[in-house]
Design a protein around this motif. Structure first.
Motif, mmCIF file in Angstrom:
data_model
loop_
_atom_site.group_PDB
_atom_site.id
_atom_site.type_symbol
_atom_site.label_atom_id
_atom_site.label_comp_id
_atom_site.label_asym_id
_atom_site.label_seq_id
_atom_site.Cartn_x
_atom_site.Cartn_y
_atom_site.Cartn_z
ATOM 1 N N LEU A 74 0.836 -1.211 0.000
ATOM 2 C CA LEU A 74 0.000 0.000 0.000
ATOM 3 C C LEU A 74 0.865 1.253 0.000
ATOM 4 C CD1 LEU A 74 -0.312 1.493 3.038
ATOM 5 C CD2 LEU A 74 -1.525 -0.614 3.522
ATOM 6 N N SER A 75 2.130 1.099 0.387
ATOM 7 C CA SER A 75 3.060 2.224 0.363
ATOM 8 C C SER A 75 3.742 2.393 -0.997
ATOM 9 C CB SER A 75 4.130 2.037 1.440
ATOM 10 O OG SER A 75 3.535 1.902 2.715
ATOM 11 N N GLN A 98 -7.930 -10.789 4.169
ATOM 12 C CA GLN A 98 -8.287 -9.439 4.631
ATOM 13 C C GLN A 98 -7.289 -8.363 4.176
ATOM 14 O OE1 GLN A 98 -10.094 -8.413 8.598
ATOM 15 N NE2 GLN A 98 -8.037 -7.695 9.060
ATOM 16 N N SER A 99 -5.996 -8.619 4.432
ATOM 17 C CA SER A 99 -5.004 -7.554 4.217
ATOM 18 C C SER A 99 -4.549 -7.461 2.757
ATOM 19 C CB SER A 99 -3.775 -7.776 5.113
ATOM 20 O OG SER A 99 -4.129 -7.642 6.479
ATOM 21 N N TYR A 102 -8.987 -8.713 -0.152
ATOM 22 C CA TYR A 102 -10.098 -7.759 0.045
ATOM 23 C C TYR A 102 -9.584 -6.324 -0.083
ATOM 24 C CZ TYR A 102 -14.072 -5.493 2.467
ATOM 25 O OH TYR A 102 -15.134 -4.704 2.810
ATOM 26 N N SER A 103 -8.405 -6.067 0.458
ATOM 27 C CA SER A 103 -7.836 -4.721 0.379
ATOM 28 C C SER A 103 -7.226 -4.446 -0.996
ATOM 29 C CB SER A 103 -6.787 -4.535 1.478
ATOM 30 O OG SER A 103 -7.384 -4.646 2.767
ATOM 31 N N ASN A 104 -7.150 -5.481 -1.808
ATOM 32 C CA ASN A 104 -6.659 -5.382 -3.190
ATOM 33 C C ASN A 104 -5.279 -4.732 -3.264
ATOM 34 O OD1 ASN A 104 -6.828 -5.899 -5.900
ATOM 35 N ND2 ASN A 104 -8.221 -4.213 -6.377
ATOM 36 N N HIS A 105 -4.370 -5.186 -2.426
ATOM 37 C CA HIS A 105 -3.014 -4.629 -2.439
ATOM 38 C C HIS A 105 -2.087 -5.480 -3.305
ATOM 39 C CE1 HIS A 105 -3.982 -1.312 -0.020
ATOM 40 N NE2 HIS A 105 -4.150 -1.955 1.111
ATOM 41 N N ILE B 57 -3.437 6.611 -0.525
ATOM 42 C CA ILE B 57 -3.226 5.302 0.101
ATOM 43 C C ILE B 57 -1.769 5.165 0.542
ATOM 44 C CG2 ILE B 57 -3.110 2.813 -0.333
ATOM 45 C CD1 ILE B 57 -5.952 3.474 -0.099
ATOM 46 N N GLN B 102 -18.536 0.619 5.918
ATOM 47 C CA GLN B 102 -18.867 -0.773 6.193
ATOM 48 C C GLN B 102 -18.783 -1.052 7.693
ATOM 49 O OE1 GLN B 102 -19.499 -3.545 3.644
ATOM 50 N NE2 GLN B 102 -20.305 -1.585 2.948
ATOM 51 N N THR B 106 -12.840 -0.684 5.499
ATOM 52 C CA THR B 106 -12.192 -1.228 4.311
ATOM 53 C C THR B 106 -11.836 -0.103 3.351
ATOM 54 O OG1 THR B 106 -12.467 -2.658 2.379
ATOM 55 C CG2 THR B 106 -14.458 -1.623 3.217
ATOM 56 N N ASN B 107 -10.721 -0.270 2.670
ATOM 57 C CA ASN B 107 -10.369 0.644 1.593
ATOM 58 C C ASN B 107 -11.077 0.240 0.306
ATOM 59 O OD1 ASN B 107 -8.662 -1.713 1.650
ATOM 60 N ND2 ASN B 107 -7.499 -0.793 -0.011
ATOM 61 N N ALA B 108 -11.657 -0.975 0.304
ATOM 62 C CA ALA B 108 -12.312 -1.464 -0.912
ATOM 63 C C ALA B 108 -13.491 -0.580 -1.300
ATOM 64 C CB ALA B 108 -12.785 -2.911 -0.712
ATOM 65 N N ARG B 115 -6.767 2.649 4.633
ATOM 66 C CA ARG B 115 -5.756 2.119 3.709
ATOM 67 C C ARG B 115 -5.759 0.595 3.590
ATOM 68 N NH1 ARG B 115 -2.990 6.777 5.968
ATOM 69 N NH2 ARG B 115 -2.441 8.151 4.238
ATOM 70 N N VAL B 116 -6.408 -0.061 4.526
ATOM 71 C CA VAL B 116 -6.444 -1.535 4.497
ATOM 72 C C VAL B 116 -7.666 -1.974 5.296
ATOM 73 C CG1 VAL B 116 -5.046 -1.875 6.589
ATOM 74 C CG2 VAL B 116 -4.974 -3.606 4.787
ATOM 75 N N ALA B 117 -8.188 -3.124 4.954
ATOM 76 C CA ALA B 117 -9.325 -3.640 5.720
ATOM 77 C C ALA B 117 -8.851 -4.130 7.085
ATOM 78 C CB ALA B 117 -9.994 -4.777 4.955
ATOM 79 N N SER B 118 -9.709 -3.995 8.080
ATOM 80 C CA SER B 118 -9.415 -4.579 9.388
ATOM 81 C C SER B 118 -10.721 -5.023 10.020
ATOM 82 C CB SER B 118 -8.684 -3.587 10.298
ATOM 83 O OG SER B 118 -9.461 -2.430 10.530
#
Lengths: 320, 281
Positions: A74-75, A98-99, A102-105, B57, B102, B106-108, B115-118
């Motif tokens: 992501l960076s 998840q990371s 779903y986050s599409n990184h 991001i 949500q 989520t960043n989705a 910046r990231v899902a948690s």
């Protein structure tokens, strides 16, 4: 006459990953290598030596490795997280889900020692569910190249692609038969042999076995079309359906569990778009065991003989 | 008005937002959200070097924050909106179909600030480590912050990341633990005790600070101290004592409101205790 493939040598596909990573690393300084105490086993050693500042030894902490990779991605970095396929998928499924997915990184999960050919270490390490696990995740691309050259080319290609990728390769030394100057196109199947009687959709180490099967069947007057599905997701639907419309009979072959593998993807496609009899060469709901890679391939039926048998079965069904 | 008074006013409003958002959604996690209101307010309105209107991001040239205990999304969303990341009115969409807000972040969904899902616990510290490493590699002097629940420390991945951060000398990272000693099944002590938490982090190689998380003056003081401890070859952890449900008398000091929301009568009672300082959404 069937196109003949003559091996130029014998190498392990993991070394193709190592070579591809080193070359990609020279071209793009954003690429970073992450490993979990298996640097030489997954062939990341050359990259680590060439770019010590871009190599992160994560120790035996695969969950953390995936998370760190997500943070790097992501960076703006291109992290390549590598370990054995068992630990790169099953052990860290939620972290990937998840990371990364779903986050599409832009994380590249590059997994060695996939499948039964990991060999002597036995079932704890022989994951044959990884394709299924990864292909079920939205956003995830799943690639399983067939030899050293293709693995090298695939490794370089996935670095250019933006998004999560699962790249799967293996431990055993196997024939090298695809060109060393090939350009790898994610999602574009490769027709290895043109045929008319049966379509063989095959991935990974089994591609060589399918070529052997084609040669043998040719002598019996059976012309099979061998298509290398190196990208299991996204599936090359156009190429697959085009072949099936012609042959109207399908065999799939892979070093993976039948549930969740390539065969299951193809069967789903056929059921929805183009019905045709299908036979699957894959592991049928069993764990592996210790043994030499070749012995295991034979015991679990992942070889040319079994592809031939499956071809004959499907031909019978087609001609009923 | 002093900085502290100003921040306290904002904290009151974001607590109101939390009650209203969760009551309206008929679901969500108000308890931990209320406990972390002061900390997140101080962080976003005073401490972070960030440009909400220019969110990226990759966070280059800005401080970054990761919420690892994603279930306290209502307070994070409120603070993000109130500090300018997205329109405050969007808070009314929390947990509803089609919302960018949500249930867990989520960043989705393309929500600015995330910046990231948690939500699945234990992952945020590793992600924060990756982002902090990237900042060091890029020569970006800005800091990375993360927040974790105390119950979340029962996840093994946290301790993988704790070893990693110290081993790699990630000293541009300030992580905070919301130490309210509450989790779904009871007190953290009764479920799986964290033992000597300060000694654990110290032995893992972190600089350990302590904070009274519901005392704005102490929050500012300790966050300032934490910043001064960065760049010294060790990651920094703040053990932040809070009270779950802080700010609403009948919700305070119990795990009952971890994942339960107020009914209409309780919502009225709660809102009477929380002054509308910035205007409701």
């Amino acid at each position: 006459m069937t196109k003949k493939y003559i091996p130029t040598g014998n190498k392990d596909t993991r070394s193709g990953f190592g070579a591809g990573l080193l070359e990609a690393g020279k071209l793009n300084s954003n690429i970073m290598g992450l490993c979990a105490d298996l640097t030489d086993s997954v062939k990341m050693g050359d990259f680590a030596k060439a770019f010590p500042d871009r190599f992160i030894q994560c120790g035996i902490s695969e969950m953390n490795m995936i998370g760190v990779a997500a943070g790097l991605a992501l960076s703006g970095k291109i992290p390549v997280a590598s370990t054995f396929a068992m630990f790169a998928t099953g052990h860290v499924y939620d972290q990937i889900r998840q990371s990364v997915a779903y986050s599409n990184h832009n994380v590249k999960i590059c997994a060695s020692h996939a499948g039964i050919t990991l060999g002597e270490d036995g079932a704890t390490h022989q994951i044959m569910e990884d394709i299924g696990l990864m292909k079920m995740l939205p956003n995830m691309v799943v690639i399983n190249p067939c030899d050293y050259n293709q693995t090298k080319a695939a490794t370089m290609a996935v670095m250019e692609y933006v998004g999560p990728v699962y790249l799967r390769f293996g431990r055993p030394v196997v024939p090298v038969f695809t060109p060393d100057d090939q350009v790898f196109k994610i999602g574009t199947a490769i027709k290895m042999i043109e045929g008319s009687d049966v379509s063989i959709f095959v991935t990974g180490h089994l591609v060589w076995e399918a070529l052997q099967a084609a040669e043998k069947l040719e002598t019996e007057g059976i012309h099979i079309e061998v298509i290398n599905i190196h990208t299991i997701k996204p599936l090359d639907v156009v190429a697959i359906l085009k072949s099936v419309v012609k042959t109207r009979a399908v065999v799939t072959a892979e070093e993976h569990m039948r549930n969740g593998g390539l065969g299951d993807s193809i069967a789903q496609l056929l059921a929805l778009e183009q019905l045709a009899p299908i036979e699957m060469v894959a592991v049928d709901d069993k764990f592996g065991e210790s043994g030499k890679p070749k012995e295991l391939m034979d015991v679990y039926g992942l070889n040319a003989e079994n592809i031939i048998a499956a071809t004959k079965r499907v031909l019978k069904r087609k001609n009923k | 008005m002093t900085t502290i008074q100003n921040l306290e006013q904002i904290a009151t409003q974001v607590r109101r937002d939390v009650i209203r958002m969760t009551a309206d959604a008929l679901s969500g996690h108000p308890g931990g959200s209320l406990g972390c209101a002061d900390f997140l307010t101080a962080l976003y309105f005073e401490i972070l070097q960030h440009k909400p209107e220019r969110f990226t991001i990759d966070g280059r040239g800005q401080d970054m924050f990761f919420l690892s205990n994603g279930h306290i999304s209502p307070i994070w969303y409120s603070v993000l909106a109130r500090s300018g990341y997205f329109p405050v009115n969007e808070l009314s969409t929390f947990r509803k179909l089609g919302s960018r807000l949500q249930g867990h972040p989520t960043n989705a969904s393309g929500l600015s600030g995330v910046r990231v899902a948690s939500g699945s616990l234990g992952q945020g510290l590793s992600v924060a480590c990756g982002a902090a490493l990237a900042k060091k590699i890029n020569g970006d002097p800005h800091l990375v912050y993360s927040l974790h629940g105390d119950g979340e420390l029962q996840e093994g991945q946290i301790w993988e990341a704790a070893m990693f951060a110290a081993s790699k000398k990630i000293d541009n990272l300030i992580s905070t633990v919301d130490w309210n000693n509450q989790q779904i099944d009871g007190t953290v002590d009764s479920v799986i005790s964290l033992g000597n938490l300060a000694a654990k982090w110290e032995s893992f190689g972190w600089t350990v600070l302590h904070m009274q998380g519901n005392d704005m003056a102490d929050v500012l003081r300790e966050l300032g101290k934490a910043k001064s401890m960065t760049g010294k070859a060790k990651p920094v952890i703040i053990l932040m004592k809070t009270e779950m449900g802080q700010g609403v008398d009948f919700m305070q000091g119990t795990n009952a409101w971890h994942g339960k929301v107020t009914n209409s009568e309780q919502t009225k009672r709660a809102l009477r205790q929380l002054e509308e300082t910035l205007g409701d959404y």
